[in-house]
Design an enzyme around this catalytic site. Structure first.
Site, PDB file in Angstrom:
ATOM      1  N   TYR A 141       0.824  -1.213   0.000  1.00 33.25           N
ATOM      2  CA  TYR A 141       0.000   0.000   0.000  1.00 33.25           C
ATOM      3  C   TYR A 141       0.859   1.263   0.000  1.00 33.25           C
ATOM      4  O   TYR A 141       0.378   2.343  -0.313  1.00 33.25           O
ATOM      5  CB  TYR A 141      -0.951   0.032   1.210  1.00 33.25           C
ATOM      6  CG  TYR A 141      -2.029  -1.026   1.161  1.00 33.25           C
ATOM      7  CD1 TYR A 141      -2.249  -1.775   0.005  1.00 33.25           C
ATOM      8  CD2 TYR A 141      -2.827  -1.296   2.263  1.00 33.25           C
ATOM      9  CE1 TYR A 141      -3.225  -2.763  -0.046  1.00 33.25           C
ATOM     10  CE2 TYR A 141      -3.811  -2.274   2.215  1.00 33.25           C
ATOM     11  CZ  TYR A 141      -4.003  -2.999   1.062  1.00 33.25           C
ATOM     12  OH  TYR A 141      -4.970  -3.971   1.013  1.00 33.25           O
ATOM     13  N   LYS A 192       3.456 -15.345   1.460  1.00 30.97           N
ATOM     14  CA  LYS A 192       3.466 -16.117   0.209  1.00 30.97           C
ATOM     15  C   LYS A 192       4.920 -16.337  -0.181  1.00 30.97           C
ATOM     16  O   LYS A 192       5.374 -15.922  -1.248  1.00 30.97           O
ATOM     17  CB  LYS A 192       2.706 -15.352  -0.882  1.00 30.97           C
ATOM     18  CG  LYS A 192       1.195 -15.377  -0.707  1.00 30.97           C
ATOM     19  CD  LYS A 192       0.563 -16.721  -1.057  1.00 30.97           C
ATOM     20  CE  LYS A 192       0.606 -16.969  -2.547  1.00 30.97           C
ATOM     21  NZ  LYS A 192       0.072 -18.328  -2.870  1.00 30.97           N
ATOM     22  N   ASP A 224      -2.820 -17.939   1.227  1.00 29.29           N
ATOM     23  CA  ASP A 224      -4.027 -18.472   0.578  1.00 29.29           C
ATOM     24  C   ASP A 224      -4.603 -19.634   1.382  1.00 29.29           C
ATOM     25  O   ASP A 224      -5.828 -19.772   1.527  1.00 29.29           O
ATOM     26  CB  ASP A 224      -3.756 -18.868  -0.885  1.00 29.29           C
ATOM     27  CG  ASP A 224      -2.499 -19.719  -1.048  1.00 29.29           C
ATOM     28  OD1 ASP A 224      -1.662 -19.749  -0.118  1.00 29.29           O
ATOM     29  OD2 ASP A 224      -2.341 -20.349  -2.108  1.00 29.29           O
ATOM     30  N   ASP A 248      -5.295  -7.162   5.533  1.00 31.83           N
ATOM     31  CA  ASP A 248      -6.523  -6.458   5.166  1.00 31.83           C
ATOM     32  C   ASP A 248      -7.599  -7.477   4.779  1.00 31.83           C
ATOM     33  O   ASP A 248      -8.738  -7.450   5.268  1.00 31.83           O
ATOM     34  CB  ASP A 248      -6.192  -5.531   3.969  1.00 31.83           C
ATOM     35  CG  ASP A 248      -7.267  -4.496   3.729  1.00 31.83           C
ATOM     36  OD1 ASP A 248      -8.280  -4.509   4.447  1.00 31.83           O
ATOM     37  OD2 ASP A 248      -7.092  -3.663   2.811  1.00 31.83           O
ATOM     38  N   ASP A 252     -10.822  -9.049   7.353  1.00 32.89           N
ATOM     39  CA  ASP A 252     -12.231  -8.886   6.962  1.00 32.89           C
ATOM     40  C   ASP A 252     -12.924 -10.245   6.879  1.00 32.89           C
ATOM     41  O   ASP A 252     -14.087 -10.385   7.266  1.00 32.89           O
ATOM     42  CB  ASP A 252     -12.334  -8.184   5.601  1.00 32.89           C
ATOM     43  CG  ASP A 252     -12.480  -6.679   5.755  1.00 32.89           C
ATOM     44  OD1 ASP A 252     -12.145  -6.163   6.845  1.00 32.89           O
ATOM     45  OD2 ASP A 252     -12.920  -6.020   4.797  1.00 32.89           O
TER      46      ASP A 252
END
Ligand code: NAD
Length: 366
Positions: A141, A192, A224, A248, A252
């Protein structure tokens, strides 16, 4: 002992839920548990209306000087036309950056009384208590270059850069391991590393930090797979630490396991300041809910639980935080529900009545 709290209610239901938090602060003071001194500022659209900025320099300075910041929510259709730099969300981004709050703590707790509100089966979520620790100030980000380039052949190229340095991973890992010690001594670290160099470094640094915490069990998980395991068997997790982007998404996802957005608190913490207290900002994860604003319908629990996190993480008031969380548990068990968590046969209440019930439960728990 006196502590200063800077309140930034924001917009929409932000102002309504902050009024409820103030009642809980007043209760804490009346019980002489501590002496909280509060000040208020403007953030988001309400600051834009008055000062044409999302947050003023003066209020930013007050936030930096306070022992902790309680934030409501910002935004709404009224400010959709506002320029990017002044948009309501810019207040939150500025605060996070200037306060250098790099650790975002998002608990996902499923209260037994609300287990049927989850999209997963009761047996999978009942008693769920996960803490997701998301790195908040680095990664893709913020990494440079961050551009869209016109290639001149009718094509464009969008670039974001995932970048982490050792110290950023080290400090967030230490937050996760320290928190695990106050819980069940288990940390999952998600990255990852199979396809990303930043993931290889992430894993290497986290494993290094783990050497200092031999009592905490570290398990690596690919991000994942973490997404899949969160809906397959969420109770296998205790503390889950991950980067800004994966955090993030995963936080959620974990939030949805618990039922309603109106129930979920968060804390954003930075390094300790000169007075020994961490840089700290507490806020519900929901937004300003323009569809129900001004109607007394908002669920105040996410904000009240954010204040419980403030008691625990800023001021070390663990027993008081647990007492507040138990009071919330109690009113839910007693059948009180705001509209967002309403179930057949329960007692529907508004914002104020929900807080009053929590205060009553607090009194009874003395
Ligand atoms: P939202 O979280 O405001 O609302 C989503 C839905 O959940 C709505 O139906 C709302 O009524 C309901 N809801 C949310 N909080 C609730 C509560 N405490 N009690 C009962 N119901 C609740 O998300 P949105 O509608 O996508 O966004 C609305 C505005 O909020 C936008 O301007 C958005 O940019 C902003 N926003 C701000 C923040 C923040 O300040 N941190 C976070 C998310 C969204």
């Amino acid at each position: 002992m006196t502590h200063s709290l800077f309140l930034l209610p924001g917009d929409g239901i932000g102002t309504e839920i902050m009024a409820e938090v103030e009642k809980v602060i007043a209760w804490t003071n009346a019980e002489q548990l501590t002496d909280f001194v509060t000040d208020r500022g403007l953030a988001g659209g309400s600051a834009y209306d008055k000062h044409q900025v999302a947050i003023t320099d003066e209020d930013t300075q007050k936030a930096l000087a306070a022992d902790a910041v309680m934030f409501g929510a910002v935004g709404g259709p009224k400010w959709d036309h506002v320029a990017y730099e002044q948009r309501p969300e810019a207040a939150l981004l500025r605060l996070r950056k200037e306060m250098a709050v790099f650790a975002n703590l998002r608990p996902a707790i499923c209260y037994p009384a609300l287990a049927d509100a989850s999209s997963l089966k009761r047996e999978l979520v009942e008693g769920l208590d996960i803490l997701i620790v998301r790195e908040l100030t680095g990664g893709v980000y913020f990494g440079e270059p961050k551009t869209i380039t016109d290639l001149g052949n009718g094509q464009k190229r969008g670039i974001d850069t995932q970048v982490y340095e050792t110290y950023e991973i080290d400090r967030i890992a230490r937050v996760a391991f320290d928190l695990a010690r106050t819980r069940n001594n288990r940390v999952h670290s998600a990255d990852k590393k199979n396809v990303m160099k930043s993931g290889v470094l992430w894993d290497e640094v986290v494993k290094g930090v783990a050497q200092d915490y031999p009592d905490v069990k570290l398990e690596h998980i690919l991000a994942d797979n973490a997404a899949m395991q969160l809906v397959r068997n969420p109770k296998q997790f205790d503390v889950l630490v991950t980067d800004n982007l994966f955090g993030d998404v995963l936080s959620d996802e974990a939030a949805q396991l618990t039922g309603s957005i109106g129930m979920l608190p968060s804390a954003s913490l930075g390094d300790k300041k000169a007075n020994g207290l961490p840089s700290a900002l507490y806020e519900p994860i929901h937004g300003s809910a323009p569809d129900i604003a001004g109607q007394g319908l908002a669920n105040p629990i996410a904000s009240i639980l954010s204040f419980a996190m403030c008691l625990r993480y800023s001021f070390g008031m663990k027993d008081e935080a647990a007492r507040l969380e138990k009071a919330v548990d109690q009113v839910l068990a007693d059948g009180f529900r705001t509209g967002d968590i309403m179930q057949p046969g329960m007692t529907k209440v508004g914002t104020t009545a929900m807080t009053d019930a929590i205060l009553k439960a607090l009194d009874k728990s003395a």
